[in-house]
Design an enzyme around this catalytic site. Structure first.
Site, short mmCIF file in Angstrom:
data_model
loop_
_atom_site.label_atom_id
_atom_site.label_comp_id
_atom_site.label_asym_id
_atom_site.label_seq_id
_atom_site.Cartn_x
_atom_site.Cartn_y
_atom_site.Cartn_z
CG HIS A 269 23.22 7.36 -123.65
ND1 HIS A 269 22.53 8.13 -122.73
CD2 HIS A 269 22.27 6.71 -124.37
CE1 HIS A 269 21.23 7.95 -122.92
NE2 HIS A 269 21.05 7.10 -123.89
CG ASP A 271 19.59 3.34 -123.51
OD1 ASP A 271 19.56 4.52 -123.14
OD2 ASP A 271 19.47 3.01 -124.70
CG ASP A 381 18.37 8.59 -126.20
OD1 ASP A 381 17.61 9.04 -127.06
OD2 ASP A 381 18.54 7.36 -126.02
CG HIS A 589 15.65 7.63 -121.82
ND1 HIS A 589 16.78 8.00 -121.14
CD2 HIS A 589 16.07 6.96 -122.90
CE1 HIS A 589 17.84 7.56 -121.80
NE2 HIS A 589 17.43 6.92 -122.88
#
Length: 1073
Positions: A269, A271, A381, A589
């Site tokens: 994950h 970002d 997320d 996000h």
């Protein structure tokens, strides 16, 4: 009685502490298992030679550039920086003869992120220095050293930032300068047997800690761990073997075939931006994924999933050899591209079309490079999930959905784990939320036990997904995780574990589960409500980008596809793809929600400027192509004004024209001069543009027909009692008091007063905005308890008509902040506009405006992607209360039988409605992670639109489009017939509840174009679509532009096709020549 007997059942806590101390790197590490993990350790020359080259500024140079530079000597203990700089180490390592027969590892701790490169320029493995569970600093030099090892040359690229940016962002700005110390550089010989026992003990001891005290297996684990401690002697390595036998005897006991099954998948994950800029993410992806490839060679059972096509594209561009190695591992099934979208986007702020483009860009990339579309939409997320996602997911070629974020809810626990999520239109998608409640699991027994305990639908399905690996900042799974996972594959007391493609899990659920429960509508996230408002300008530019691209694509399609003109205008498909990639990138996000560091917004600002400048040029080329030589850049030569309407219905509006065109419309004896007005505020010129057809144009000339019927008498004046001002037209009468508040709003035709006695609208409230933890993310419910109302200090008449009447209001907020507002009413609408100029320099405050209406309804209607969602106006339950701040796009509406009022906006997303009071969040002032968030000047607009009938009977959706999409106008120097009023290029009749939203050229066929529409109000539509552009056939396609079913009946003589739509259905048509 045996004095050596263990009484651990009488003192289990003491025994657990004993076992923990046996494992820990604490004061006992010289006598516990830690003392045996490495047989040898050497440092310094002649075995290790370190040299360094420091890149200038914040450059991130390539390997090819770096190795050509001049290196200087370096040593352990030196510090490197400042933050966000890059330093390349040239390392020469000589494994000594004493290591013969042993593995040799190089351990380098830069206290930061780093990458090991081979001398040939191949990225090998990422490193993470410092402390914490993310730490891994080892690089294997040789699995078995020989007596005459040759010196090894390799490079270490040091990034002066940690896995989570530049220190604690809650306490310090991320732009500050930090220096990172080179803590160590050693060659070590790990003891494989000692490490194997260590991993055994990790599993056994944690089973003892986390299994229920009522479980015999818990006591067996504690007994085995205690026995191992008794057998082991750190000074005698031969004791490792009997200790291992005890461990194996415990771990070899398998569980029941009926045990819960966990499908484990590694991930990291990353970002795409957050506490680091985009440029660093490019390196994070390479570091993280190189590490996973490195591990796959040692663990053939290992499966790793990675999402976000943008990160793959960056890798393809910057690390081509690494990308090719990934492609090879995808063929073996170990490396799994997943998700199907360009980035893991926010699902609140982006428009429906933006969500479509996320999938269109992402799925096309995965198909092109990996040979297949992604079946699993992967979004662990993000901060809430739109009710239109199930339809979009299904139409974008996916079948399943994964997330876990709702486990963070801070008021209500979401009641399901595995369920059918039913969207706004009735589409459903099999959805799973990992019961371990994390995407960064560490492969610990307690997490697997929680996967059973927290599974809320275990009555229907006895399996779950389990995502492991360090994440957010990347990194991913470590060797220690995979070692623990091997031991937990099938051991009594734990669920059975299988490393597998997530799709295997979903297919097994489909085939074996009993009937699953359903959840209808949005998956509202009860946290991070401040992300609807933080970073105001970024949200404004996102909205403008979406609409500017919409208009440009539509105009370019018309220019490209017009009969006899197809060879004259080339549709700029590559440029549109590039621009949409930028828009979709900034919808990550943590970017468009407003929760990234300031560096990220400096980058996104540049991207938005690029988008606006490029789109403007593209649009201008398209309109010149459509109107031919009549378009002029010489304003003084203009003889008329062409107005193009990119919405799908006829509209009468007021346009603002360039100042050089003023003489054109104020010429003597001009019939239209009465339809022109110069603003007293800024000198801009208003011109009436009547009856402009949808997707068509109208030419306004100085000697054209007068349209006096559209100009009803209007006036603005001070109240006779001196207590306020009146704005009045044919539709409404509005009274504004001396504080700038709306105290009366009277509808003439309905003879109805909208503001209750003693209430008001346009009431500004300044709230304390101090959340529990997540500064830029959260608005807490207790914030509503502490506020003060702001009063305007001056209200003055500005414009007096005939087209627009307005008042200028000044509202001081503090000695540092002030809001100047223009309240205006036009001659052609009951809509009241509020144009705001805000100078904002507050700390942890939130500014809202509120309107109280004489309307009673248990719910309000909020626009979402391709539709609307209704939410309660009361707080009867904790679920109702949790929605004290909600997301909406262009409007929120409060209606009762026969009447309603809509609150429109041009860039705001945070709404609330309690009883009959509607509020709009205008701006926040969080200080982390961006200490400058929203400081400075802002310009935004909102409006009130009263309407007859309920929302479903209104034209609110159309009005919201018009509020956000101005008419396109351009000066003409000829009254050529090519520029005369003409029928619209598209028209949609028979279904006023259907919105034609997108027109574009097909991705893979420049001889075809796509028309996308949706049902906007929640009813059925039988629409007749007419296209003036050429076509020989029409077929329905999905969002990937692939045919769905047979061709529709295209009537070439009337150029029409009939389209049936269900409530909130999105329909895409492909017109082929």
């Amino acid at each position: 009685m045996d004095k050596h007997m263990s009484y651990l059942q009488k003192h289990p806590a003491i025994t657990r502490s004993r076992v923990n101390n046996f494992m820990s790197d604490n004061q006992w590490k010289d006598v516990n298992i830690q003392a045996t993990l490495y047989d040898m350790c050497i440092s310094g020359e002649p075995h290790i030679k370190l040299e360094v080259w420091s890149a200038p500024g914040q450059d991130r140079p390539s390997f090819e550039h770096a190795v050509k530079q001049e290196f200087r000597p370096a040593k352990v203990g030196q510090s490197f920086g400042p933050s966000w700089t890059t330093h390349w180490f040239r390392v020469t390592a000589k494994v000594p003869a004493s290591f013969v027969g042993k593995p040799a590892q190089f351990l380098i701790d830069t206290n930061s992120e780093a990458m090991v490169w081979s001398a040939a320029g191949e990225p090998i493995i990422g490193l993470t220095g410092g402390g914490g569970v993310e730490r891994h600093i080892d690089y294997l030099l040789t699995p078995c050293a020989t007596e005459h090892e040759e010196p090894l040359l390799f490079y270490v690229e040091m990034a002066c930032n940690g896995l989570f940016g530049n220190g604690d962002y809650h306490k310090h700005p991320q732009d500050r300068d930090i220096y990172y110390r080179l803590n160590s550089a050693n060659i070590v010989a790990p003891n494989k047997d000692a490490w194997a026992l260590f991993h055994d003990m990790e599993v056994i001891s944690e089973m003892a800690n986390h299994l229920s005290q009522d479980s015999p297996r818990s006591w067996q684990a504690l007994t085995a761990a205690n026995d191992i401690v008794n057998v082991f002697e750190y000074s005698d390595l031969s004791t490792i073997a009997p200790a291992k036998k005890i461990a194996e005897a415990f771990l070899d006991i398998q569980g029941s075939s009926a045990n819960h099954r966990v499908y484990a998948i590694g991930n990291c994950h990353i970002d795409t931006a957050w506490l680091w800029p985009y440029a660093e993410t490019k390196r994070k992806s390479a570091r993280s994924w190189a590490t996973q490839l490195y591990l796959m060679d040692s663990y053939p059972e290992y499966r790793f999933a990675a999402s976000q096509a943008q990160q793959f594209e960056w890798l393809h561009e910057n690390y081509p050899s690494l990308f090719e190695r990934i492609k090879e591992k995808t063929k073996t099934g170990q490396f799994i591209p997943i998700g199907g979208t360009w980035v893991e986007m926010d699902c609140n702020i982006p428009s429906g079309e933006s969500l479509v483009r996320q999938f269109l860009l992402g799925q096309r990339f995965f198909k092109q490079h990996f040979g297949e579309y992604c079946n699993v939409f992967w979004l662990p997320d993000t901060f809430g999930y739109s009710s239109q996602l199930p339809q979009i997911i299904k139409q974008a070629g996916a079948k399943y959905f994964f997330t876990q974020k709702l486990s963070w809810n801070n008021i209500n626990k979401f009641p399901h784990t595995t369920f059918q999520w039913v969207g706004l239109d009735g589409s459903h998608v099999l959805t799973h939320m990992a019961p371990a409640e994390t995407y960064g699991a560490q492969c610990r027994p307690g997490e697997l036990i929680d996967s059973v305990k927290r599974h809320k639908d275990i009555a229907y399905t006895n399996e779950s997904l389990y995502l492991f690996g360090n994440g957010d900042g990347g990194g991913g799974p470590l060797r220690s995780m995979l070692e623990r996972l091997r031991r937990m594959k099938d051991v009594d007391g734990l669920p059975k574990v299988k490393q597998a493609h997530p799709q295997e899990f979903y297919v097994h659920v489909e085939e074996n589960s009993k009937q699953l429960v359903t959840w209808k509508g949005e998956l509202y996230f009860e946290l991070h409500r401040g992300t609807y408002t933080s970073q105001s300008n970024n949200k404004l530019w996102n909205r403008q980008s979406e609409f500017k691209l919409r208009d440009a694509e539509m105009l370019c399609t018309i220019a490209h596809m017009r009969p006899h003109c197809r060879d004259k205008f080339e549709y700029p498909i590559d440029e549109f793809v590039r621009l949409w990639k930028l828009v979709c990138l900034n919808q990550f996000h943590d970017v468009v929600p407003g929760s990234s560091i300031n560096m990220v917004y400096r980058d996104s600002d540049k991207m938005y400027r690029d988008i606006f400048e490029t789109v403007s040029k593209i649009r201008d080329r398209a309109v010149v192509s459509i109107y031919g030589g009549a378009v002029t850049n010489q304003m003084g030569q203009a003889t008329s004004l062409a107005v193009f309407n990119t919405t799908g219905w006829m509209r009468t509006d007021i346009v603002t024209v360039p100042e050089p065109l003023v003489p054109l419309f104020f010429c003597e004896n001009s019939p239209v001069s009465e339809h022109v007005q110069v603003s007293e505020l800024d000198g801009s010129v208003f011109v009436l543009a009547p009856n402009v057809p949808g997707f068509g144009s109208r030419v306004i000339t100085p000697h054209g027909t007068s349209h006096a019927e559209y100009i009803q008498p209007m006036q603005v004046y001070e109240c006779s009692n001196g207590e306020g001002f009146v704005l009045e037209n044919h539709f409404v009468r509005v009274v504004v008091d001396k504080s700038g508040r709306i105290v009366n709003y009277y509808d003439h035709s309905e003879r109805r007063e909208l503001v209750p006695e003693g209430a008001a609208g346009n009431v500004f409230e300044l709230y304390d905005d101090v959340p529990l933890f997540w500064d830029a993310w959260d608005i807490e419910i207790y914030a509503l308890e502490k506020y003060r109302t702001l009063d305007g200090v001056s209200v003055m008449i500005a414009d007096k008509g005939p087209l627009v009447a307005s008042l200028s209001v000044r509202i001081p907020i503090s000695h540092k902040s002030v809001l100047t507002q223009t309240i205006s009413l036009s001659a052609i609408s009951p809509r009241l506009d509020f144009d705001c100029n805000l100078e904002w320099h507050e700390s942890r405050k939130c500014l809202k405006t509120s309107f109280t209406w004489d309307i009673t309804s248990d719910f309000a209607t909020y626009e979402t992607q391709f539709g609307v969602v209704q939410r309660p106006t009361h707080r009867n339950t904790s679920w109702d209360m949790a929605k004290f701040e909600v997301c909406a796009h262009k409007f929120a509406d409060l209606s009762e039988y026969g009447y309603g009022v809509t609150l429109l906006n041009d860039c705001k997303y945070g709404y609330s409605t309690l009883g009959n009071t509607m509020s709009l969040s205008l701006i926040r002032a969080p200080k982390a992670p961006d200490e400058f968030c929203d400081m400075g000047h802002h310009k935004f607009c909102y409006a009130v639109y009263p309407h007859k009938g309920t929302f479903s009977e209104s034209n609110v959706v159309q009005e919201a489009y018009q509020f956000n999409i101005p008419l396109v106008h351009l000066p003409l120097d000829s009254e050529s017939t090519s520029c005369a009023d003409a029928p619209p290029f598209f028209s949609l009749t028979g279904a006023p509840n259907v919105v034609l939203d997108t027109v574009k050229v097909a991705e893979d066929d420049k001889n075809s174009y796509i028309v996308r529409m949706y049902e906007a109000y929640g009813g059925r539509g039988h629409a007749l679509l007419t296209s003036r552009l050429p076509a020989t056939s029409v077929c329905k396609v999905n969002l990937l532009e692939k045919p769905v079913g047979s061709n529709l009946q295209w009537l070439p003589h009337s150029k029409t096709v009939e389209v049936q739509l269900k409530p909130f259905e999105v329909v895409s048509l492909k017109f082929s020549i």
